[in-house]
Write a protein that holds these residues in place. Structure first.
Motif, PDB file in Angstrom:
ATOM      1  N   GLN A 127      45.099 -64.311  22.685  1.00 56.31           N
ATOM      2  CA  GLN A 127      46.307 -64.170  22.087  1.00 56.31           C
ATOM      3  C   GLN A 127      47.011 -65.527  22.706  1.00 56.31           C
ATOM      4  O   GLN A 127      47.556 -66.029  21.923  1.00 56.31           O
ATOM      5  N   LYS A 128      46.357 -66.157  23.753  1.00 57.66           N
ATOM      6  CA  LYS A 128      47.293 -67.380  24.316  1.00 57.66           C
ATOM      7  C   LYS A 128      46.585 -68.440  23.297  1.00 57.66           C
ATOM      8  O   LYS A 128      47.540 -69.393  23.150  1.00 57.66           O
TER       9      LYS A 128
ATOM     10  N   GLY B 205      43.006 -56.162  17.531  1.00 54.28           N
ATOM     11  CA  GLY B 205      43.666 -57.445  17.289  1.00 54.28           C
ATOM     12  C   GLY B 205      43.161 -58.330  18.485  1.00 54.28           C
ATOM     13  O   GLY B 205      41.852 -58.061  18.660  1.00 54.28           O
ATOM     14  N   LEU B 206      43.842 -59.272  18.869  1.00 59.56           N
ATOM     15  CA  LEU B 206      43.304 -60.183  19.690  1.00 59.56           C
ATOM     16  C   LEU B 206      43.321 -59.820  21.158  1.00 59.56           C
ATOM     17  O   LEU B 206      44.228 -59.271  21.746  1.00 59.56           O
TER      18      LEU B 206
END
Length: 135
Positions: free
Chosen positions: A18-19, A12-13
């Motif tokens: 993610q931000k 995932g990130l």
């Protein structure tokens, strides 16, 4: 109208990306475009936009090695381009590393916030002129 976004990093990130992804998601939302994230699998999902980094994604490393993705192999290098891979055309927004991926995600968000979804497809493939930056 919606867009499927394939996240090609297997874990995932990271928090910082993610931000940046949230900024991209919000930019699409302001244009009334819903997004549907497609998380990593061992094969390419049927997505409209692919994001990921060379350092983290075996899929991107494989495609760069096959010269199907023209990503420079330098720190913070980025690439935004519409490509056809495995008979599927999509927008690819890739970077060499996490820091480059931040630039890619914020660049896409800025393009969408400019209310120019067609500008989203303007290709860019670059590396920073100065690798070592300090404040």
């Amino acid at each position: 109208m919606g867009i499927k976004i394939g996240i090609l990093n297997p874990d995932g990130l990271e928090l910082c990306t993610q931000k940046a992804f949230a900024a991209l998601r919000d930019a699409f939302a302001q244009q009334n475009i819903k997004i549907q994230p497609c998380l990593y699998t061992e094969q390419l999902p049927q997505a409209d936009l692919f994001i990921g980094s060379y350092e983290k994604s075996p899929i991107i490393r494989d495609l760069v090695a096959k010269e199907e993705i023209p990503l420079p192999l330098n720190q913070e290098a980025i690439m935004i381009q519409e490509l056809t891979v495995n008979n599927h055309t999509a927008l690819w927004a890739c970077a060499y590393d996490t820091r480059g991926l931040l630039y890619v995600l914020y660049e896409l968000a800025a393009r969408i916030n400019a209310q120019s979804v067609p500008a989203l497809y303007q290709p860019v493939c670059e590396s920073p002129a100065f690798i070592h930056r300090n404040v």
